[in-house]
Motif scaffolding. Structure first.
Motif, mmCIF file in Angstrom:
data_model
loop_
_atom_site.group_PDB
_atom_site.id
_atom_site.type_symbol
_atom_site.label_atom_id
_atom_site.label_comp_id
_atom_site.label_asym_id
_atom_site.label_seq_id
_atom_site.Cartn_x
_atom_site.Cartn_y
_atom_site.Cartn_z
ATOM 1 N N PRO A 1 0.820 -1.224 0.000
ATOM 2 C CA PRO A 1 0.000 0.000 0.000
ATOM 3 C C PRO A 1 0.850 1.268 0.000
ATOM 4 O O PRO A 1 0.501 2.252 -0.657
ATOM 5 N N LEU A 2 1.956 1.230 0.712
ATOM 6 C CA LEU A 2 2.852 2.383 0.754
ATOM 7 C C LEU A 2 3.460 2.643 -0.623
ATOM 8 O O LEU A 2 3.558 3.797 -1.074
ATOM 9 N N ARG A 3 3.825 1.569 -1.326
ATOM 10 C CA ARG A 3 4.364 1.744 -2.683
ATOM 11 C C ARG A 3 3.346 2.397 -3.610
ATOM 12 O O ARG A 3 3.697 3.236 -4.433
ATOM 13 N N LEU A 4 2.091 1.992 -3.491
ATOM 14 C CA LEU A 4 1.062 2.598 -4.349
ATOM 15 C C LEU A 4 0.963 4.100 -4.080
ATOM 16 O O LEU A 4 0.792 4.895 -5.004
ATOM 17 N N VAL A 5 1.079 4.494 -2.830
ATOM 18 C CA VAL A 5 1.053 5.921 -2.496
ATOM 19 C C VAL A 5 2.274 6.634 -3.085
ATOM 20 O O VAL A 5 2.160 7.720 -3.671
ATOM 21 N N LEU A 6 3.432 6.012 -2.959
ATOM 22 C CA LEU A 6 4.681 6.667 -3.373
ATOM 23 C C LEU A 6 4.822 6.755 -4.888
ATOM 24 O O LEU A 6 5.678 7.486 -5.390
ATOM 25 N N ARG A 7 3.986 6.039 -5.633
ATOM 26 C CA ARG A 7 3.925 6.257 -7.080
ATOM 27 C C ARG A 7 3.373 7.635 -7.402
ATOM 28 O O ARG A 7 3.652 8.198 -8.466
ATOM 29 N N ALA A 8 2.526 8.152 -6.515
ATOM 30 C CA ALA A 8 1.792 9.387 -6.804
ATOM 31 C C ALA A 8 2.340 10.602 -6.082
ATOM 32 O O ALA A 8 2.087 11.737 -6.506
ATOM 33 N N GLN A 9 3.082 10.407 -5.007
ATOM 34 C CA GLN A 9 3.524 11.548 -4.200
ATOM 35 C C GLN A 9 4.772 11.140 -3.426
ATOM 36 O O GLN A 9 4.963 9.968 -3.110
ATOM 37 N N PRO A 10 5.664 12.104 -3.102
ATOM 38 C CA PRO A 10 6.944 11.729 -2.475
ATOM 39 C C PRO A 10 6.835 11.323 -1.009
ATOM 40 O O PRO A 10 7.701 10.608 -0.512
ATOM 41 N N PHE A 11 5.796 11.777 -0.324
ATOM 42 C CA PHE A 11 5.641 11.435 1.090
ATOM 43 C C PHE A 11 4.208 10.970 1.342
ATOM 44 O O PHE A 11 3.285 11.316 0.591
ATOM 45 N N LEU A 12 4.033 10.217 2.387
ATOM 46 C CA LEU A 12 2.698 9.758 2.746
ATOM 47 C C LEU A 12 1.772 10.947 2.979
ATOM 48 O O LEU A 12 0.583 10.911 2.635
ATOM 49 N N ALA A 13 2.308 12.021 3.552
ATOM 50 C CA ALA A 13 1.508 13.211 3.820
ATOM 51 C C ALA A 13 1.398 14.116 2.600
ATOM 52 O O ALA A 13 0.774 15.168 2.688
ATOM 53 N N GLY A 14 1.990 13.757 1.470
ATOM 54 C CA GLY A 14 1.867 14.560 0.249
ATOM 55 C C GLY A 14 3.207 15.053 -0.245
ATOM 56 O O GLY A 14 4.147 14.279 -0.403
ATOM 57 N N ALA A 15 3.306 16.363 -0.458
ATOM 58 C CA ALA A 15 4.518 16.941 -1.031
ATOM 59 C C ALA A 15 5.650 17.079 -0.018
ATOM 60 O O ALA A 15 6.817 17.187 -0.388
ATOM 61 N N ALA A 16 5.308 17.079 1.269
ATOM 62 C CA ALA A 16 6.309 17.225 2.327
ATOM 63 C C ALA A 16 5.946 16.265 3.452
ATOM 64 O O ALA A 16 4.784 15.888 3.613
ATOM 65 N N PRO A 17 6.935 15.838 4.239
ATOM 66 C CA PRO A 17 6.617 14.875 5.301
ATOM 67 C C PRO A 17 5.812 15.497 6.429
ATOM 68 O O PRO A 17 5.926 16.687 6.721
ATOM 69 N N ALA A 18 4.995 14.685 7.067
ATOM 70 C CA ALA A 18 4.254 15.090 8.264
ATOM 71 C C ALA A 18 4.104 13.851 9.137
ATOM 72 O O ALA A 18 4.819 12.857 8.941
ATOM 73 N N TYR A 19 3.193 13.923 10.097
ATOM 74 C CA TYR A 19 3.181 12.878 11.121
ATOM 75 C C TYR A 19 2.985 11.475 10.550
ATOM 76 O O TYR A 19 3.567 10.512 11.064
ATOM 77 N N ALA A 20 2.205 11.326 9.479
ATOM 78 C CA ALA A 20 2.035 9.997 8.875
ATOM 79 C C ALA A 20 3.392 9.404 8.493
ATOM 80 O O ALA A 20 3.640 8.202 8.692
#
Lengths: 231, 231
Positions: A163-182
């Motif tokens: 699931p994390l790989r699927l997210v990282l195909r679309a955006q550099p961090f789980l929280a989007g363009a920049a890292p956050a608590y996720a």
């Protein structure tokens, strides 16, 4: 009064390996809040009695004492609303709770058996009997048996990360363009492993490997500069 | 021009069972946007040629044609910003992508083997050979072998839901106090099963069971009133 974080330490007080404490160290860096980390060892529950319980992380922030990583993150975002948000608003905070649950309930039980034998070697000798007994009871086999299976077990662990790989195909961090608590939640998981074990969790061409490298560099390399293994 | 959604249908055109289409039907209800759903069957790819690909859901919204459930959800939130948000802002949207990935990469591969044999019985007879062959190739065993293992397999499926249970201890919906797209993603998964199979996925005292009941009631019972099995 200084801000203090009680932080799980190995025999070497510089080696801090708790995934839950790493979440908060990264969260404090995200908020730009300096902190003194206080090394704490397994079984030193009486040193935390002031917090009303016996587990780290415990944050002492002036008059406030907060324990449990999620509660600390919520506290920090509410107490310092003018600093960069850890969640990005209440809707994101609600969904980030799922990432927290996934790390705790899915990733950690899959990861722990692969690193617990290595972890035994870095904690104080007087805590090893307690550590071995409690972990072998929880997982139903010896630390050595778990370590012997890890070359096979890592395949299942890598599959869990899909699931994390699927997210990282679309955006550099789980929280989007920049890292956050996720992202801090999940880096805490990988940092736990990196601090105590040289076992190779990720293949070099895994998008999760590249994400972890970005996270180890974040906040002036806070996690990447900490003592640990090459990953 | 009416708003239309191409929606996977069984032999009975009233029985719609695609988890991805259910995400969008619930999303449209959340936004308060009426839609005409057009039954579509496996292998009717030529009917979707106007969308540039061959899978449902496909949304036709006036001049716009959008396919793939995540892209449709993003489109709806961007095109109708004055309607209730599906995500609750960009930060929540970024993290909701993880829930989407978890459903697709972790839940669906665990759920599918338990319901595919039942699903075979509800699709048009002329599509059954294609369906059986493609699914048996994907999972490496017969539909009947998968069905025979499901009483054991459901234990692993329930264990995978533990992150969701941790969330539901703290809040009634994945998105917080009220349902949003994160919840629609996961209800789509359960609705897929409910529409085609009477197999009992959840125990009655599971907090996920109570969440599902709330979700089946949401938006005037849109999902709960749809043809399906008692759950």
């Amino acid at each position: 009064m200084a801000r203090q974080l009680y932080d799980l330490a190995s025999a070497d007080p510089a080696l801090r390996f708790s995934p839950y404490c790493w979440r908060i160290r990264l969260a404090l860096a995200h908020k730009g809040l300096p902190v003194e980390t206080i090394p704490w060892r397994f079984t030193e529950t009486e040193r935390l009695a002031f917090s009303g319980q016996g587990l780290v992380p415990v944050l002492v922030d002036g008059e406030r004492v907060v324990h449990e990583s999620w509660a600390i993150a919520e506290y920090l975002d509410a107490a310092y609303p003018d600093r960069p948000s850890l969640f990005g608003g209440p809707a994101a905070q609600a969904v980030t709770r799922f990432v927290n649950g996934w790390a705790d309930a899915t990733l950690h039980p899959a990861l722990a058996p692969m690193i617990l034998r290595d972890l035994l070697d870095v904690i104080l000798p007087e805590h090893r009997a307690y550590f071995r007994e409690s972990r072998e009871r929880r997982f139903g086999r010896t630390l050595e048996a778990m370590a012997a299976e890890r070359d096979q077990a890592v395949t299942g662990f890598r599959r869990l990360l899909q699931p994390l790989r699927l997210v990282l195909r679309a955006q550099p961090f789980l929280a989007g363009a920049a890292p956050a608590y996720a992202d801090y939640i999940l880096l805490g998981t990988f940092q736990w492993a990196r601090c105590v074990s040289g076992f190779r969790l990720l293949e070099g061409d895994d998008p999760v490997h590249a994400w972890r490298a970005r996270m180890l560099d974040a906040h002036d390399g806070l996690a990447g500069r900490a003592p640990g293994h090459e990953v």
